[in-house]
Scaffold this active site. Structure first.
Site, PDB file in Angstrom:
ATOM      1  N   HIS A 209      48.397 103.393  -0.163  1.00  0.00           N
ATOM      2  CA  HIS A 209      48.050 102.081  -0.360  1.00  0.00           C
ATOM      3  C   HIS A 209      49.145 101.206  -0.855  1.00  0.00           C
ATOM      4  O   HIS A 209      48.949  99.819  -1.049  1.00  0.00           O
ATOM      5  CB  HIS A 209      46.843 101.679  -1.544  1.00  0.00           C
ATOM      6  CG  HIS A 209      47.131 102.071  -2.859  1.00  0.00           C
ATOM      7  ND1 HIS A 209      47.341 103.222  -3.468  1.00  0.00           N
ATOM      8  CD2 HIS A 209      47.498 101.169  -3.840  1.00  0.00           C
ATOM      9  CE1 HIS A 209      47.760 103.181  -4.624  1.00  0.00           C
ATOM     10  NE2 HIS A 209      47.967 101.857  -5.045  1.00  0.00           N
TER      11      HIS A 209
HETATM   12  N1  UDP Z   1      40.963 107.137  -7.067  1.00  0.00           N
HETATM   13  C1  UDP Z   1      39.336 107.347  -6.822  1.00  0.00           C
HETATM   14  N2  UDP Z   1      38.857 107.280  -5.504  1.00  0.00           N
HETATM   15  C2  UDP Z   1      39.734 107.299  -4.534  1.00  0.00           C
HETATM   16  C3  UDP Z   1      41.228 107.209  -4.835  1.00  0.00           C
HETATM   17  C4  UDP Z   1      41.655 107.408  -6.010  1.00  0.00           C
HETATM   18  O1  UDP Z   1      38.674 107.532  -7.891  1.00  0.00           O
HETATM   19  O2  UDP Z   1      39.154 107.200  -3.444  1.00  0.00           O
HETATM   20  C5  UDP Z   1      41.512 107.445  -8.590  1.00  0.00           C
HETATM   21  C6  UDP Z   1      42.416 108.375  -8.692  1.00  0.00           C
HETATM   22  O3  UDP Z   1      41.752 109.727  -9.432  1.00  0.00           O
HETATM   23  C7  UDP Z   1      43.134 107.554 -10.100  1.00  0.00           C
HETATM   24  C8  UDP Z   1      43.069 106.173  -9.542  1.00  0.00           C
HETATM   25  O4  UDP Z   1      42.145 106.080  -8.469  1.00  0.00           O
HETATM   26  O5  UDP Z   1      42.551 107.787 -10.977  1.00  0.00           O
HETATM   27  C9  UDP Z   1      44.435 105.702  -8.986  1.00  0.00           C
HETATM   28  O6  UDP Z   1      44.243 104.323  -8.454  1.00  0.00           O
HETATM   29  P1  UDP Z   1      45.246 103.870  -7.340  1.00  0.00           P
HETATM   30  O7  UDP Z   1      45.672 105.007  -6.611  1.00  0.00           O
HETATM   31  O8  UDP Z   1      44.577 102.485  -6.712  1.00  0.00           O
HETATM   32  O9  UDP Z   1      46.467 103.080  -8.349  1.00  0.00           O
HETATM   33  P2  UDP Z   1      47.591 103.452  -8.914  1.00  0.00           P
HETATM   34  O10 UDP Z   1      47.610 104.768  -9.852  1.00  0.00           O
HETATM   35  O11 UDP Z   1      48.746 103.672  -7.649  1.00  0.00           O
HETATM   36  O12 UDP Z   1      48.233 102.352  -9.663  1.00  0.00           O
END
Ligand code: UDP
Length: 360
Positions: A209
């Site tokens: 993403h």
């Molecule tokens: N996650 C979720 N469902 C999904 C994809 C990710 O629950 O389909 C969770 C994942 O386990 C983690 C969090 O979302 O706890 C990560 O969020 P994201 O990747 O949006 O943000 P980032 O960590 O890159 O800021």
């Protein structure tokens, strides 16, 4: 003491859930501490917000600022205007922000301009990549915050180098891992598990993403082509930001099985049972490290270097050949074992709340 806790987007919810539980435990043992939960509304889709409140048993927010979608500036501006109103009406001893999303930065600026102290949970991490909106959020937040709850010794070093005093830094561990360890026994097969017809350890999970991977249609199409040739089925919960370019793909991938974003309990089940995860997510790099699952990160840098030096993560960069090479190593069973970073032990929120009770 009174705390205002900010959450706005998906990766924030896993980080606030254990803090709220630790506050409630402290209350039950007679400590004088109370909180107000502010949801900025940065993520409003049920699949990115509501389901996490239900599964992680986060109480209803006291207010939802309804920021909604928009450009970086539009979201920042809306959150600031609404949070300023809310904070003036509901003064507090401390605003606690988590992570590195737009809400983290916007609420920090508002609080400091109203002379309110700010604590940043996950302070000090840096990718040193100014093309990431999150890096700007981290730098602005950390240049204003008063207290820093950190996940790693590298984060502590980054803060010291930028002039933060030792007494402001609290190395406590990782609240996202508190949630992972609490929820692990409750994880469940995704609803579509039997429809996908995948077997444990015989599929790969993909999440993408970051603007640098998904906004350029050609680059995204190239990733899809290389990943489609992984040699195993690839389950791909598609983030709303990624959906546009995914639906425009001319050559439809044959081995990539796309689905809506999954709930937390389903997603953790999916990665726990997978052979490997390909991702550009920050949180997923941490979760795979703790679960001991090989993680291939499609980025040139990481603000979470301990997942590489200690954990199971490997940086693939922008390099399509490097991805194929890494996949060969994976198939040959040559992936590093990894260990769990210091203090990622499930008790971080407890440490945060006891530090807060000493500070105020
Ligand atoms: N996650 C979720 N469902 C999904 C994809 C990710 O629950 O389909 C969770 C994942 O386990 C983690 C969090 O979302 O706890 C990560 O969020 P994201 O990747 O949006 O943000 P980032 O960590 O890159 O800021």
């Amino acid at each position: 003491m009174k705390i205002t806790l900010i959450a706005g987007a998906r990766p924030n919810f896993m980080k606030i859930a254990p803090i709220i539980r630790a506050i409630e435990n402290a209350q039950q043992s007679g400590k004088v501490i109370d909180y107000r939960l502010v949801h900025t509304g940065q993520h409003y889709d049920d699949k990115l917000s509501k389901i996490f409140f239900e599964q992680l048993q986060i109480p209803q927010p006291h207010v939802n600022l309804g920021a909604g979608s928009g450009t970086q500036a539009e979201q920042t501006a809306r959150i600031m205007v609404e949070f300023e109103r809310d904070l003036i009406a509901n003064p507090t001893d401390l605003v606690v922000v988590v992570g590195d999303v737009t809400s983290t930065m916007a609420c920090t600026i508002v609080a400091k301009k109203l002379n309110t102290k700010v604590a940043h949970v996950e302070g000090g991490i840096r990718s040193f990549d100014m093309s990431m909106p999150e890096e700007i959020n981290r730098i602005v937040t950390d240049s204003l915050a008063d207290y820093f709850f950190t996940t790693s010794t590298v984060a502590n070093q980054n803060l010291r180098k930028s002039g933060v005093g030792e007494e402001q830094i609290f190395f406590v561990g990782n609240t996202m891992i508190d949630t992972l360890l609490t929820q692990l026994p409750k994880t469940k097969k995704p609803e579509k598990w039997s429809e996908w017809a995948v077997k444990s350890k015989e599929y790969v999970v993909l999440t993408l993403h970051r603007p640098s991977n998904v906004d350029d249609a050609d680059k995204f199409a190239n990733w899809m082509k290389v990943i489609d040739a992984v040699g195993l089925p690839v389950i791909f919960p598609v983030h709303p930001r990624t959906q546009k370019n995914f639906s425009k793909l001319v050559n439809k991938p044959r081995n990539i099985i796309a689905c809506d974003p999954l709930s937390y309990l389903e997603f953790i089940y999916l990665i726990k049972e997978s052979k490997a995860v390909i991702t550009d997510s920050g949180g997923v790099q941490e979760e795979t490290t703790v679960l001991g699952i090989p993680c291939l990160t499609l980025r040139n840098n990481t603000e979470r270097p301990e997942t590489v030096t200690t954990g199971t993560n490997e940086m693939i960069g922008d390099n399509f050949v490097a991805l194929s090479e890494a996949l060969k190593n994976l198939h040959a069973g040559k992936w590093k074992q990894g260990a769990i970073p210091e203090l990622w032990d499930g008790r971080t929120a407890e440490r945060i709340v006891s530090a807060l009770l000493q500070l105020f």
